[in-house]
Design a protein around this motif. Structure first.
Motif, PDB file in Angstrom:
ATOM      1  N   ILE A   1       0.837  -1.208   0.000  1.00 11.88           N
ATOM      2  CA  ILE A   1       0.000   0.000   0.000  1.00 11.88           C
ATOM      3  C   ILE A   1       0.869   1.255   0.000  1.00 11.88           C
ATOM      4  CG2 ILE A   1      -1.627   1.356   1.377  1.00 11.88           C
ATOM      5  CD1 ILE A   1      -2.845  -1.311   2.308  1.00 11.88           C
ATOM      6  N   ALA A   2       1.895   1.253   0.870  1.00 10.18           N
ATOM      7  CA  ALA A   2       2.785   2.417   0.955  1.00 10.18           C
ATOM      8  C   ALA A   2       3.546   2.617  -0.352  1.00 10.18           C
ATOM      9  CB  ALA A   2       3.756   2.234   2.125  1.00 10.18           C
ATOM     10  N   ASP A   3       4.017   1.537  -0.945  1.00  8.03           N
ATOM     11  CA  ASP A   3       4.754   1.606  -2.200  1.00  8.03           C
ATOM     12  C   ASP A   3       3.852   2.136  -3.318  1.00  8.03           C
ATOM     13  OD1 ASP A   3       6.701   1.299  -4.134  1.00  8.03           O
ATOM     14  OD2 ASP A   3       6.383  -0.860  -4.365  1.00  8.03           O
ATOM     15  N   ALA A   4       2.635   1.655  -3.374  1.00 11.09           N
ATOM     16  CA  ALA A   4       1.691   2.113  -4.397  1.00 11.09           C
ATOM     17  C   ALA A   4       1.400   3.592  -4.245  1.00 11.09           C
ATOM     18  CB  ALA A   4       0.388   1.304  -4.306  1.00 11.09           C
ATOM     19  N   SER A   5       1.282   4.040  -3.007  1.00  4.83           N
ATOM     20  CA  SER A   5       1.020   5.461  -2.768  1.00  4.83           C
ATOM     21  C   SER A   5       2.164   6.320  -3.283  1.00  4.83           C
ATOM     22  CB  SER A   5       0.799   5.698  -1.261  1.00  4.83           C
ATOM     23  OG  SER A   5       0.585   7.068  -0.998  1.00  4.83           O
ATOM     24  N   GLU A   6       3.406   5.885  -3.050  1.00  4.25           N
ATOM     25  CA  GLU A   6       4.573   6.639  -3.519  1.00  4.25           C
ATOM     26  C   GLU A   6       4.634   6.695  -5.043  1.00  4.25           C
ATOM     27  OE1 GLU A   6       8.027   4.894  -1.827  1.00  4.25           O
ATOM     28  OE2 GLU A   6       7.501   5.419   0.256  1.00  4.25           O
ATOM     29  N   ARG A   7       4.138   5.657  -5.684  1.00  2.00           N
ATOM     30  CA  ARG A   7       4.198   5.584  -7.146  1.00  2.00           C
ATOM     31  C   ARG A   7       2.957   6.175  -7.807  1.00  2.00           C
ATOM     32  NH1 ARG A   7       8.021   1.410  -8.719  1.00  2.00           N
ATOM     33  NH2 ARG A   7       8.733   0.229  -6.909  1.00  2.00           N
ATOM     34  N   GLY A   8       1.967   6.546  -6.998  1.00  2.00           N
ATOM     35  CA  GLY A   8       0.717   7.006  -7.568  1.00  2.00           C
ATOM     36  C   GLY A   8      -0.020   5.877  -8.272  1.00  2.00           C
ATOM     37  N   ALA A   9       0.124   4.663  -7.743  1.00  3.84           N
ATOM     38  CA  ALA A   9      -0.449   3.475  -8.368  1.00  3.84           C
ATOM     39  C   ALA A   9      -1.527   2.868  -7.469  1.00  3.84           C
ATOM     40  CB  ALA A   9       0.650   2.447  -8.644  1.00  3.84           C
ATOM     41  N   GLN A  10      -2.191   1.873  -7.987  1.00  2.99           N
ATOM     42  CA  GLN A  10      -3.268   1.190  -7.290  1.00  2.99           C
ATOM     43  C   GLN A  10      -2.705  -0.032  -6.546  1.00  2.99           C
ATOM     44  OE1 GLN A  10      -6.071  -0.441 -10.073  1.00  2.99           O
ATOM     45  NE2 GLN A  10      -7.192  -1.624  -8.542  1.00  2.99           N
ATOM     46  N   PRO A  11      -2.945  -0.154  -5.235  1.00  4.66           N
ATOM     47  CA  PRO A  11      -2.503  -1.353  -4.519  1.00  4.66           C
ATOM     48  C   PRO A  11      -3.525  -2.470  -4.653  1.00  4.66           C
ATOM     49  CG  PRO A  11      -3.468   0.178  -2.958  1.00  4.66           C
ATOM     50  CD  PRO A  11      -3.552   0.845  -4.315  1.00  4.66           C
ATOM     51  N   LEU A  12      -3.057  -3.687  -4.784  1.00  6.53           N
ATOM     52  CA  LEU A  12      -3.992  -4.809  -4.774  1.00  6.53           C
ATOM     53  C   LEU A  12      -3.306  -6.055  -4.237  1.00  6.53           C
ATOM     54  CD1 LEU A  12      -3.410  -6.849  -7.466  1.00  6.53           C
ATOM     55  CD2 LEU A  12      -4.344  -4.881  -8.635  1.00  6.53           C
ATOM     56  N   ALA A  13      -4.136  -6.966  -3.750  1.00 10.00           N
ATOM     57  CA  ALA A  13      -3.641  -8.255  -3.274  1.00 10.00           C
ATOM     58  C   ALA A  13      -3.955  -9.305  -4.331  1.00 10.00           C
ATOM     59  CB  ALA A  13      -4.303  -8.619  -1.953  1.00 10.00           C
ATOM     60  N   VAL A  14      -3.019 -10.227  -4.530  1.00  8.27           N
ATOM     61  CA  VAL A  14      -3.226 -11.345  -5.442  1.00  8.27           C
ATOM     62  C   VAL A  14      -3.202 -12.624  -4.607  1.00  8.27           C
ATOM     63  CG1 VAL A  14      -2.350 -12.641  -7.410  1.00  8.27           C
ATOM     64  CG2 VAL A  14      -2.163 -10.141  -7.379  1.00  8.27           C
ATOM     65  N   THR A  15      -4.279 -13.392  -4.675  1.00  6.11           N
ATOM     66  CA  THR A  15      -4.363 -14.626  -3.894  1.00  6.11           C
ATOM     67  C   THR A  15      -5.120 -15.670  -4.696  1.00  6.11           C
ATOM     68  OG1 THR A  15      -4.861 -15.502  -1.682  1.00  6.11           O
ATOM     69  CG2 THR A  15      -6.509 -14.023  -2.671  1.00  6.11           C
ATOM     70  N   PHE A  16      -5.452 -16.785  -4.040  1.00  4.76           N
ATOM     71  CA  PHE A  16      -6.129 -17.890  -4.713  1.00  4.76           C
ATOM     72  C   PHE A  16      -7.499 -18.129  -4.082  1.00  4.76           C
ATOM     73  CE2 PHE A  16      -1.513 -18.643  -4.694  1.00  4.76           C
ATOM     74  CZ  PHE A  16      -1.276 -18.524  -6.062  1.00  4.76           C
ATOM     75  N   ASP A  17      -8.380 -18.760  -4.830  1.00  8.40           N
ATOM     76  CA  ASP A  17      -9.722 -19.012  -4.308  1.00  8.40           C
ATOM     77  C   ASP A  17      -9.734 -20.087  -3.229  1.00  8.40           C
ATOM     78  OD1 ASP A  17      -9.182 -21.153  -5.978  1.00  8.40           O
ATOM     79  OD2 ASP A  17     -11.181 -21.182  -6.893  1.00  8.40           O
ATOM     80  N   ARG A  18      -8.641 -20.835  -3.131  1.00  7.51           N
ATOM     81  CA  ARG A  18      -8.508 -21.827  -2.067  1.00  7.51           C
ATOM     82  C   ARG A  18      -7.035 -21.997  -1.733  1.00  7.51           C
ATOM     83  NH1 ARG A  18      -9.603 -27.700  -5.023  1.00  7.51           N
ATOM     84  NH2 ARG A  18      -8.833 -27.140  -7.098  1.00  7.51           N
ATOM     85  N   ASP A  19      -6.782 -22.530  -0.571  1.00  9.01           N
ATOM     86  CA  ASP A  19      -5.415 -22.842  -0.170  1.00  9.01           C
ATOM     87  C   ASP A  19      -4.893 -23.958  -1.075  1.00  9.01           C
ATOM     88  OD1 ASP A  19      -3.146 -24.032   1.209  1.00  9.01           O
ATOM     89  OD2 ASP A  19      -3.801 -22.922   2.984  1.00  9.01           O
ATOM     90  N   PRO A  20      -3.699 -23.805  -1.670  1.00  9.25           N
ATOM     91  CA  PRO A  20      -3.162 -24.872  -2.515  1.00  9.25           C
ATOM     92  C   PRO A  20      -3.147 -26.239  -1.844  1.00  9.25           C
ATOM     93  CG  PRO A  20      -1.875 -22.888  -2.807  1.00  9.25           C
ATOM     94  CD  PRO A  20      -2.845 -22.594  -1.690  1.00  9.25           C
ATOM     95  N   ASP A  21      -2.965 -26.273  -0.526  1.00 11.15           N
ATOM     96  CA  ASP A  21      -2.957 -27.556   0.179  1.00 11.15           C
ATOM     97  C   ASP A  21      -4.297 -28.272   0.075  1.00 11.15           C
ATOM     98  OD1 ASP A  21      -0.342 -27.309   0.904  1.00 11.15           O
ATOM     99  OD2 ASP A  21      -0.744 -26.559   2.919  1.00 11.15           O
ATOM    100  N   GLU A  22      -5.375 -27.524  -0.169  1.00  9.89           N
ATOM    101  CA  GLU A  22      -6.684 -28.153  -0.319  1.00  9.89           C
ATOM    102  C   GLU A  22      -6.733 -29.032  -1.564  1.00  9.89           C
ATOM    103  OE1 GLU A  22     -10.289 -25.730   0.699  1.00  9.89           O
ATOM    104  OE2 GLU A  22      -8.810 -24.124   0.791  1.00  9.89           O
ATOM    105  N   LEU A  23      -5.881 -28.728  -2.529  1.00  9.69           N
ATOM    106  CA  LEU A  23      -5.821 -29.524  -3.756  1.00  9.69           C
ATOM    107  C   LEU A  23      -4.917 -30.731  -3.584  1.00  9.69           C
ATOM    108  CD1 LEU A  23      -6.618 -29.732  -6.785  1.00  9.69           C
ATOM    109  CD2 LEU A  23      -4.580 -28.367  -7.295  1.00  9.69           C
ATOM    110  N   PHE A  24      -3.778 -30.530  -2.914  1.00  6.32           N
ATOM    111  CA  PHE A  24      -2.754 -31.573  -2.863  1.00  6.32           C
ATOM    112  C   PHE A  24      -2.831 -32.470  -1.630  1.00  6.32           C
ATOM    113  CE2 PHE A  24      -0.750 -28.150  -5.458  1.00  6.32           C
ATOM    114  CZ  PHE A  24      -0.715 -28.851  -6.645  1.00  6.32           C
TER     115      PHE A  24
END
Length: 331
Positions: free
Chosen positions: A33-56
Motif C-alpha cells: 500500500i505504501a509503495d503504491a502510494s509513492e508511485r501514484g499506483a493502485q494497490p492490490l492483493a493477489v491470492t487464490f480461491d482456495r489454499d493450494p494444500d486443499e488440492l494436494f
C-alpha cells in the motif's frame, strides 16, 4: 485462451495465500500500500480461491480462516483483491508462465511484494532470485519482505496453529489482531448439559478449520441463520424445550457470552476414546430459545481450564458453574 486484463491501471501487488491475514501478512500488505502510494499506483492483493494444500493434501489442511473469511479479511486491508482459481492446470505452470499470466492480468504492474520465502510455479521452482531476474527484464521491481517478528519469533500460520493447539487463544489473537473464531451448525447432542442444569449447544465445525486443544474457553457466540422449515417444531438435544416459544430467527445477529468446551468430556468418555477436535459444546449465557440447525460463530477469548475427569456429578456441576460465572463477570 486469451487472458483479459484485470486492470489497465498502474498497480503494485502483494502475492500470497494469506491464511489468517495475521500480523506478518498485514505488514506485507501495508508495504504494498505504501509503495503504491509513492508511485501514484493502485494497490492490490493477489491470492487464490482456495489454499493450494486443499488440492494436494486436503486431509491435512488446518486453516485459520475459511476461504470466504480470508477474502473478507484481505479486503479490510486492501479493498482490491485479484482471486486466481487454484486448479491443477495453474499448479502445473512453470514459474515463468505463472508470472507471464500475472503480467497479462496486470499489464501496468510496477512492483511485486512477496515474503522473502515466497516460491511460485510448478515444484515451487520460482524463488526470489528467479523472480528478481524476471522482474528486471520486465521493468518490474520485486520487493521481498522480511518475515515479521513479534516477541522474538516469526509470525506464521504454523506458530498460530501451535498456540491454538495449546489453548493459548489470547496469544493467538494478538498475532491475528482479532479473536480466532470457528463457525458451525448446531446439531443434536446427548442432552447431558440440560439434565445437569446448564443447557449447551453442540456445534459441528468444518474439520479443516478445527485445530484447537481440549480445553474449556471463554468466548463470544454470534448466532446467524434460520432453521430449516422442517425443523421449526423441533428443539435442540441440549437446549431445553421450555424455550420452545422462541425461534432461532429472533436471535439472529445477537452476540452472547459463552463458555465453550472442546473435545470429548472425560467424565462421560472411555479412557481409550480418541480426542475429537470437532466436538464443541457451547453454553450461551442468558440465552433462551432453541437454535437447533442454525449457524453459530464462536470467537475465543480466554482459556479457562483443561478438559478433566470429575469424581462426582456435584464436582462437575460446581466447576462448570464457576466457569460460567467467570465468563459472565469477565467478558
Amino acid at each position: 485462451m486469451e487472458i483479459k486484463p484485470y486492470t489497465q491501471d498502474a498497480c503494485v501487488c502483494a502475492i500470497g495465500v494469506f491464511d489468517g491475514v495475521h500480523l506478518g501478512h498485514q505488514a506485507l500488505l501495508n508495504a504494498a500500500i505504501a509503495d503504491a502510494s509513492e508511485r501514484g499506483a493502485q494497490p492490490l492483493a493477489v491470492t487464490f480461491d482456495r489454499d493450494p494444500d486443499e488440492l494436494f493434501c486436503p486431509d491435512k489442511v488446518h486453516k485459520l480462516l475459511t476461504n470466504q473469511e480470508r477474502l473478507e479479511q484481505l479486503k479490510q486491508v486492501i479493498p482490491d483483491v485479484l482471486v486466481l482459481p487454484f486448479t491443477r492446470e495453474l499448479a502445473s505452470l512453470e514459474w515463468q508462465k505463472f508470472l507471464e499470466m500475472l503480467l497479462a492480468l496486470l499489464p501496468s504492474l510496477k512492483a511485486i511484494h512477496v515474503g522473502e520465502n515466497f516460491h511460485c510455479g510448478a515444484r515451487a521452482a520460482g524463488g526470489i532470485n528467479e523472480i528478481f531476474s524476471w522482474g528486471a527484464e520486465q521493468g518490474i521491481e520485486v520487493r521481498p519482505q522480511p518475515l515479521f517478528v513479534f516477541e522474538g519469533a516469526t509470525v506464521s500460520a504454523t506458530r498460530i496453529r501451535t498456540l491454538l493447539a495449546e489453548g493459548e487463544v489470547k496469544k493467538a489473537a494478538e498475532l491475528l489482531t482479532r479473536p480466532f473464531s470457528l463457525t458451525g451448525k448446531v446439531v443434536t447432542g446427548a442432552g447431558r448439559g440440560h439434565s445437569l442444569g446448564f443447557a449447551t449447544a453442540n456445534v459441528e465445525v468444518d474439520g479443516s478449520s478445527a485445530m484447537m486443544g481440549p480445553y474449556v474457553y471463554a468466548a463470544y457466540a454470534l448466532q446467524g441463520g434460520e432453521r430449516s422449515e422442517e425443523n421449526n417444531g423441533e428443539h435442540s438435544g441440549e437446549h431445553s424445550s421450555e424455550h420452545s416459544g422462541k425461534h432461532s430467527g429472533e436471535h439472529s445477529g445477537k452476540r452472547y457470552k459463552a463458555a465453550v468446551s472442546i473435545g470429548n468430556p472425560p467424565t462421560y468418555s472411555p479412557e481409550t476414546q480418541e480426542f475429537n477436535p470437532f466436538l464443541l459444546e457451547a453454553h450461551l449465557i442468558d440465552f433462551e430459545g432453541s437454535i437447533y440447525c442454525s449457524e453459530l460463530r464462536l470467537e475465543f477469548v480466554e482459556k479457562l481450564r483443561p478438559m478433566q475427569r470429575f469424581v462426582s456429578t456435584d464436582e462437575l456441576i460446581s466447576t462448570v458453574k464457576k466457569n460460567i460465572s467467570w465468563v459472565r463477570n469477565n467478558l
